[in-house]
Enzyme design. Structure first.
Site, mmCIF file in Angstrom:
data_model
loop_
_atom_site.group_PDB
_atom_site.id
_atom_site.type_symbol
_atom_site.label_atom_id
_atom_site.label_comp_id
_atom_site.label_asym_id
_atom_site.label_seq_id
_atom_site.Cartn_x
_atom_site.Cartn_y
_atom_site.Cartn_z
ATOM 1 N N GLU A 188 0.950 -1.161 0.055
ATOM 2 C CA GLU A 188 0.001 -0.108 0.062
ATOM 3 C C GLU A 188 0.911 1.123 -0.100
ATOM 4 O O GLU A 188 0.451 2.195 -0.403
ATOM 5 C CB GLU A 188 -0.764 -0.253 1.151
ATOM 6 C CG GLU A 188 -2.317 -0.978 0.950
ATOM 7 C CD GLU A 188 -2.761 -1.028 2.896
ATOM 8 O OE1 GLU A 188 -4.159 -0.723 2.251
ATOM 9 O OE2 GLU A 188 -2.485 -1.482 2.914
ATOM 10 N N PHE A 189 1.668 1.359 0.509
ATOM 11 C CA PHE A 189 2.793 2.355 0.777
ATOM 12 C C PHE A 189 3.193 2.287 -0.569
ATOM 13 O O PHE A 189 3.536 3.706 -0.772
ATOM 14 C CB PHE A 189 4.086 1.927 2.121
ATOM 15 C CG PHE A 189 4.832 3.247 2.459
ATOM 16 C CD1 PHE A 189 4.570 4.138 2.952
ATOM 17 C CD2 PHE A 189 6.225 3.105 1.036
ATOM 18 C CE1 PHE A 189 5.711 4.883 3.353
ATOM 19 C CE2 PHE A 189 7.107 4.620 1.558
ATOM 20 C CZ PHE A 189 7.241 5.391 2.473
ATOM 21 N N LYS A 207 25.177 2.744 23.928
ATOM 22 C CA LYS A 207 25.784 3.813 23.672
ATOM 23 C C LYS A 207 26.014 2.617 21.629
ATOM 24 O O LYS A 207 26.815 1.731 22.011
ATOM 25 C CB LYS A 207 27.294 2.919 24.220
ATOM 26 C CG LYS A 207 28.642 4.690 23.540
ATOM 27 C CD LYS A 207 29.651 4.365 24.022
ATOM 28 C CE LYS A 207 30.891 4.888 23.532
ATOM 29 N NZ LYS A 207 31.062 4.813 21.979
ATOM 30 N N LYS A 209 31.715 0.725 28.761
ATOM 31 C CA LYS A 209 32.414 0.395 27.763
ATOM 32 C C LYS A 209 32.684 -1.813 27.853
ATOM 33 O O LYS A 209 33.139 -1.653 28.544
ATOM 34 C CB LYS A 209 33.597 0.520 26.972
ATOM 35 C CG LYS A 209 33.773 1.906 26.128
ATOM 36 C CD LYS A 209 33.568 1.538 24.536
ATOM 37 C CE LYS A 209 34.032 2.945 24.364
ATOM 38 N NZ LYS A 209 34.729 2.601 23.229
ATOM 39 N N CYS A 261 63.711 7.531 28.542
ATOM 40 C CA CYS A 261 65.465 7.165 27.501
ATOM 41 C C CYS A 261 66.059 9.088 28.313
ATOM 42 O O CYS A 261 66.066 10.116 27.556
ATOM 43 C CB CYS A 261 65.759 7.535 26.426
ATOM 44 S SG CYS A 261 67.658 7.407 25.903
ATOM 45 N N GLU A 267 22.005 5.605 28.838
ATOM 46 C CA GLU A 267 21.152 5.637 27.491
ATOM 47 C C GLU A 267 22.732 4.284 26.610
ATOM 48 O O GLU A 267 23.599 3.977 27.337
ATOM 49 C CB GLU A 267 21.717 6.577 26.605
ATOM 50 C CG GLU A 267 21.409 7.596 26.721
ATOM 51 C CD GLU A 267 21.200 9.212 26.443
ATOM 52 O OE1 GLU A 267 21.460 10.030 27.091
ATOM 53 O OE2 GLU A 267 21.669 8.803 25.271
ATOM 54 N N CYS A 321 70.300 5.367 21.905
ATOM 55 C CA CYS A 321 71.386 5.667 22.132
ATOM 56 C C CYS A 321 72.299 5.074 23.721
ATOM 57 O O CYS A 321 73.127 5.435 23.587
ATOM 58 C CB CYS A 321 71.515 6.710 22.377
ATOM 59 S SG CYS A 321 70.409 7.332 24.033
ATOM 60 N N ARG A 375 31.027 13.668 12.887
ATOM 61 C CA ARG A 375 31.911 14.673 13.668
ATOM 62 C C ARG A 375 33.404 14.555 13.629
ATOM 63 O O ARG A 375 33.788 15.986 13.525
ATOM 64 C CB ARG A 375 32.286 13.358 14.343
ATOM 65 C CG ARG A 375 33.227 14.123 15.666
ATOM 66 C CD ARG A 375 32.494 12.751 16.426
ATOM 67 N NE ARG A 375 34.617 12.580 17.443
ATOM 68 C CZ ARG A 375 34.386 11.652 18.572
ATOM 69 N NH1 ARG A 375 33.907 10.966 18.840
ATOM 70 N NH2 ARG A 375 35.319 11.707 18.921
ATOM 71 N N TYR A 424 20.562 11.867 20.766
ATOM 72 C CA TYR A 424 20.625 11.617 21.895
ATOM 73 C C TYR A 424 21.746 13.009 22.726
ATOM 74 O O TYR A 424 21.195 13.579 23.411
ATOM 75 C CB TYR A 424 22.183 10.616 22.083
ATOM 76 C CG TYR A 424 23.364 10.378 21.315
ATOM 77 C CD1 TYR A 424 23.764 9.543 20.417
ATOM 78 C CD2 TYR A 424 24.293 11.898 21.152
ATOM 79 C CE1 TYR A 424 24.804 10.094 19.923
ATOM 80 C CE2 TYR A 424 25.502 11.949 21.119
ATOM 81 C CZ TYR A 424 25.296 11.038 20.387
ATOM 82 O OH TYR A 424 27.041 11.282 19.373
ATOM 83 N N ASP A 483 26.605 1.803 18.008
ATOM 84 C CA ASP A 483 27.599 1.975 17.499
ATOM 85 C C ASP A 483 27.768 2.105 16.441
ATOM 86 O O ASP A 483 27.524 1.370 15.387
ATOM 87 C CB ASP A 483 28.405 0.466 17.797
ATOM 88 C CG ASP A 483 29.881 0.128 17.863
ATOM 89 O OD1 ASP A 483 30.194 -0.886 17.644
ATOM 90 O OD2 ASP A 483 30.708 1.162 17.651
ATOM 91 N N CYS A 526 70.088 11.731 22.532
ATOM 92 C CA CYS A 526 69.793 10.789 21.631
ATOM 93 C C CYS A 526 69.169 11.019 20.764
ATOM 94 O O CYS A 526 67.539 11.290 20.060
ATOM 95 C CB CYS A 526 68.042 9.733 22.679
ATOM 96 S SG CYS A 526 67.502 8.500 22.119
ATOM 97 N N CYS A 570 68.761 2.346 26.316
ATOM 98 C CA CYS A 570 68.109 2.569 25.138
ATOM 99 C C CYS A 570 68.289 2.068 23.781
ATOM 100 O O CYS A 570 69.620 2.233 23.713
ATOM 101 C CB CYS A 570 68.334 4.420 25.347
ATOM 102 S SG CYS A 570 67.256 5.270 23.409
HETATM 103 P P1 AMP Z 1 34.867 7.368 21.682
HETATM 104 O O1 AMP Z 1 33.836 7.969 20.171
HETATM 105 O O2 AMP Z 1 35.026 6.329 21.940
HETATM 106 O O3 AMP Z 1 35.427 8.650 22.498
HETATM 107 O O4 AMP Z 1 32.753 8.060 22.568
HETATM 108 C C1 AMP Z 1 32.308 8.772 21.324
HETATM 109 C C2 AMP Z 1 31.208 8.696 20.954
HETATM 110 O O5 AMP Z 1 30.086 7.474 21.516
HETATM 111 C C3 AMP Z 1 30.654 10.018 20.455
HETATM 112 O O6 AMP Z 1 30.968 10.438 19.641
HETATM 113 C C4 AMP Z 1 28.409 9.233 20.155
HETATM 114 O O7 AMP Z 1 28.824 9.266 18.064
HETATM 115 C C5 AMP Z 1 28.976 7.684 20.054
HETATM 116 N N1 AMP Z 1 27.403 7.873 20.902
HETATM 117 C C6 AMP Z 1 26.916 6.252 20.624
HETATM 118 N N2 AMP Z 1 25.296 6.613 21.604
HETATM 119 C C7 AMP Z 1 25.928 7.799 22.600
HETATM 120 C C8 AMP Z 1 24.712 8.244 23.717
HETATM 121 N N3 AMP Z 1 23.508 7.575 23.600
HETATM 122 N N4 AMP Z 1 24.913 9.229 23.590
HETATM 123 C C9 AMP Z 1 25.903 10.268 23.777
HETATM 124 N N5 AMP Z 1 27.121 9.669 22.257
HETATM 125 C C10 AMP Z 1 26.705 8.228 22.074
HETATM 126 ZN ZN ZN Z 2 68.340 7.137 23.768
#
Ligand code: AMP
Ligand code: ZN
Length: 674
Positions: free
Chosen positions: A33-34, A112, A308, A420, A110, A405, A133, A221, A114, A426, A402
């Site tokens: 339909e869409f 994170k 992490k 060193c 929140e 040197c 970024r 976010y 990826d 050096c 070292c």
């Molecule tokens: P890092 O690159 O390891 O320094 O982690 C920072 C990055 O985590 C940010 O640039 C965001 O793109 C990402 N990120 C993912 N989820 C979130 C969230 N819920 N809040 C803030 N940053 C987030």
């Molecule tokens: Zn050295």
């Protein structure tokens, strides 16, 4: 109903279905339909091009080609996040928060996501642009590609500020990634390695129609803007949702760290149930007023931290350890591994950081080791598979001298790193410092490359970057493959570096922990090397973005006689050790209007660019080469002889730096009388 009304209604309906499908995951009509509705709209639009709208749902298929992505400076810097890996890391973070915030804390947790971070700018409720970024200060404009991502609204619902930025992560959900790979395999193409790299790679495709075919999504976010009426991060997320953005509902706020820890371990176990990949949890101080009080370090907000999860792991064999000497003399042991694939890349080396780290791991040569890739580019060895260790295995003994040197290494109290200490002798440290000094981001000296530096140091022609300024063509000619012309270029390049601004010089000095951003900040604040040299530890730490490690390193730097000597030498060669204040570009009287200037050579009080800007600010015109129409040549040191000759031949007057300053002064004074 008129055609225009039909088109408008279809657009509204499709936009709403789009939102239900891609943002809420709750479609109310079938895909078929869409598609029918979309086709109807498309044919109406094709027949009536007058009603074209780039925000129409039909435009999601892309089609524009971007050859080079423009660089855009972010209105607000995009920071990265500090990492934590354990309960105690988080407890320490809470302690640091409580030193600043004298009130009960609330935490927003929140996931994170990826993927690749993105900053979206909306103006008057429509998407203006999307920027990657990049380095956090500026990124690439990928708007054309972003517009094809269906979960990103092109126009907003409800009421919104005139302009704001919203940040999030572009991800490729797992199901979409798998489907895409099946297609690729069927088409005889190499499958992609992982969703994250595929997502960030997709953003940089030149053909937006290709991007439109990739199953990307955007999870938001963060809101940035002056007119956003929220007082907590959780309200900000709610606000973003109400405008039509996709904000995952897993985000939760808690008032106790113990609940935060439960949230973290819950998601560490459940992460595989999510439709997209996450690599941790981000914990933020919820109250925006508290966030403001906490502020930022040079790299990351103090009010947020990433937790992490254990990264992907592989096993390999430790073949040997090599020791690298950095430009500051720090010794870094690096493990050489049997190549192994890990999270999509082949790993051959891993940093071992320092002797303590190695001892902690209890490493032996030929050990089977676990290798892990965290957020860093260089993988880490996290442990030894002791069950597989051979009985005759040889433990590793950290070097005592070292490798460059042969000086005995030292280790300061409280420091993990071996150094060193032979800073002045050096060769690798000498070269490293010079290389850093001439590098593009520092003094950017043309005509001088790594190989030449290494030759000059090895042959004893120079032993410090300040020696560069004493070089003459005749010193260089004996060097291998050095002709008259390249020698002259090198000498000119070095001379020109004297006009480089103070902040570059400060970075170029190579003070430990003083990177580009910090150097800029210090230059702007202290305005001269002499003022900086007098700064106390307390003063430095009080500055935004300057942590204790940086502050200590700066103080230590200026305590060393050798460094002071080096700075005095640089001063005697005319290197910029103070900030040159640029006049505000507006409001200056146009006393130079109608006159054209050529600027040549090196100046004592101005950088060449600064001088040019000054001329322009006073209404003059700056031209590149001397002609009969040139009014003046402002001549500094080391102006080329051919230019001088030409000016004389054409009768163009030469102004020294002082004469030029006098001319401006006189002009401004006369101007005041009229
Ligand atoms: P890092 O690159 O390891 O320094 O982690 C920072 C990055 O985590 C940010 O640039 C965001 O793109 C990402 N990120 C993912 N989820 C979130 C969230 N819920 N809040 C803030 N940053 C987030
Ligand atoms: Zn050295």
């Amino acid at each position: 109903m008129t055609i225009e009304q039909q088109i408008t209604e279809l657009r509204i309906a499709l936009k709403e279905h789009n939102y239900r499908y891609y943002v809420l995951d709750e479609p109310t009509i079938s895909d078929f339909e869409f598609d029918q509705l979309l086709k109807t709209l498309k044919s109406l639009e094709d027949d009536h091009p007058d009603f074209f709208d780039q925000n129409s749902p039909t435009q999601r298929v892309g089609g524009s080609i971007t050859k080079n992505f423009n660089t855009v400076v972010h209105d607000q810097r995009m920071y990265s996040l500090d990492n934590s890996y354990s309960t105690s890391d988080l407890e320490e973070w809470e302690k640091r928060l409580l030193k600043v915030i004298d009130a009960p804390l609330s935490f927003m947790c929140e996931l994170k996501y990826d993927g690749a971070s993105i900053s979206l700018t909306y103006e008057n409720g429509t998407l203006l642009r999307g920027v990657t970024r990049g380095d956090g200060i500026e990124g690439d404009d990928v708007t054309a590609n972003i517009r094809t991502i269906r979960s990103i609204p092109l126009t907003l619902k409800g009421t919104f500020p005139q302009r704001f930025d919203i940040r999030g992560e572009i991800v490729m959900p797992k199901a979409g990634f798998e489907a895409l790979n099946l297609q690729r395999i069927a088409a005889g193409e190499e499958p992609f390695k992982n969703p994250r790299n595929t997502a960030s790679g997709s953003l940089k495709l030149q053909d937006s129609a290709e991007v439109a075919k990739r199953p990307l999504s955007c999870l938001l976010y963060n809101l940035q803007g002056d007119d956003i009426e929220v007082s907590t991060q959780s309200q900000a997320l709610e606000q973003a949702r109400s405008w039509g953005f996709k904000v995952p509902s897993e985000a939760k706020s808690f008032s106790h760290l113990s609940d935060v820890l439960s949230y973290v371990s819950y998601w560490e176990a459940q992460r595989h149930e999510l439709p997209y990949e996450i690599d941790g949890v981000v914990i933020k101080v919820n109250d925006l007023k508290h966030q403001e009080l906490l502020g930022f370090t040079a790299k990351a907000p103090r009010w947020a931290i990433a937790y992490k999860f254990q990264a992907e792991e592989a096993q390999s064999i430790l073949e040997s350890v090599v020791y690298q000497v950095g430009r500051t003399g720090a010794i870094t042991p690096v493990a050489q591994l049997t190549p192994v694939e890990l999270a999509g890349t082949v790993v051959k080396r891993a940093s071992l950081h320092n002797a303590d780290q190695m001892a902690k791991l209890d490493l032996c040569l030929d050990d089977h080791v676990f290798v892990e890739k965290g957020g860093d580019i260089i993988p880490k060895i996290t442990g030894v598979n002791f069950a597989a260790r051979r009985s005759d295995s040889r433990p590793i003994v950290f070097i005592t001298h070292c490798p460059e040197c042969d000086t005995p290494l030292v280790r300061q109290e409280g420091e993990a790193q071996h150094y060193c200490p032979n800073e002045q002798g050096c060769p690798i440290q000498i070269m490293g410092r010079i290389q850093h000094y001439i590098s593009r981001k520092a003094m950017d000296i043309e005509g001088l490359g790594e190989e030449t530096v290494s030759l000059m140091v090895r042959q004893g022609i120079i032993s410090d970057f300040s020696d560069l300024y004493t070089l003459e063509v005749s010193d260089l000619l004996p060097l291998e493959r050095m002709g008259e012309k390249s020698a002259q270029n090198l000498v000119n390049g070095v001379a020109e570096s004297r006009s480089k601004e103070f902040d570059r010089v400060l970075f170029a000095l190579g003070i430990r922990h003083v990177g580009q951003t910090v150097a800029k900040k210090l230059a702007r604040h202290y305005k001269s090397i002499d003022a900086l040299a007098k700064a106390t530890l307390e003063e430095l730490v009080d500055l935004d973005d300057i942590g204790i490690k940086i502050a200590e390193s700066i103080v230590r730097y200026f305590q060393e006689a050798q460094n002071i000597e080096r700075i005095e030498r640089l001063r005697s060669f005319g290197i910029q050790l103070t900030m040159i204040e640029q006049p505000a570009s507006l409001n200056l009287p146009a006393i130079l209007s109608g006159k054209s200037f050529v600027v040549s050579g090196v100046f004592e009080h101005y950088s060449r660019e600064g001088l040019k800007a000054l001329i322009a600010d006073y209404g003059g015109k700056v031209v590149g080469s001397i002609s009969g129409k040139t009014s003046y040549v402002v001549a500094g040191d080391q102006m080329g002889p051919s230019k001088r000759e030409k000016a004389e031949k054409l009768g163009v007057p030469l102004l020294s730096e002082n004469e030029f300053s006098a001319m401006i002064k006189a002009g401004v004074q006369t101007n005041l009388f009229y």
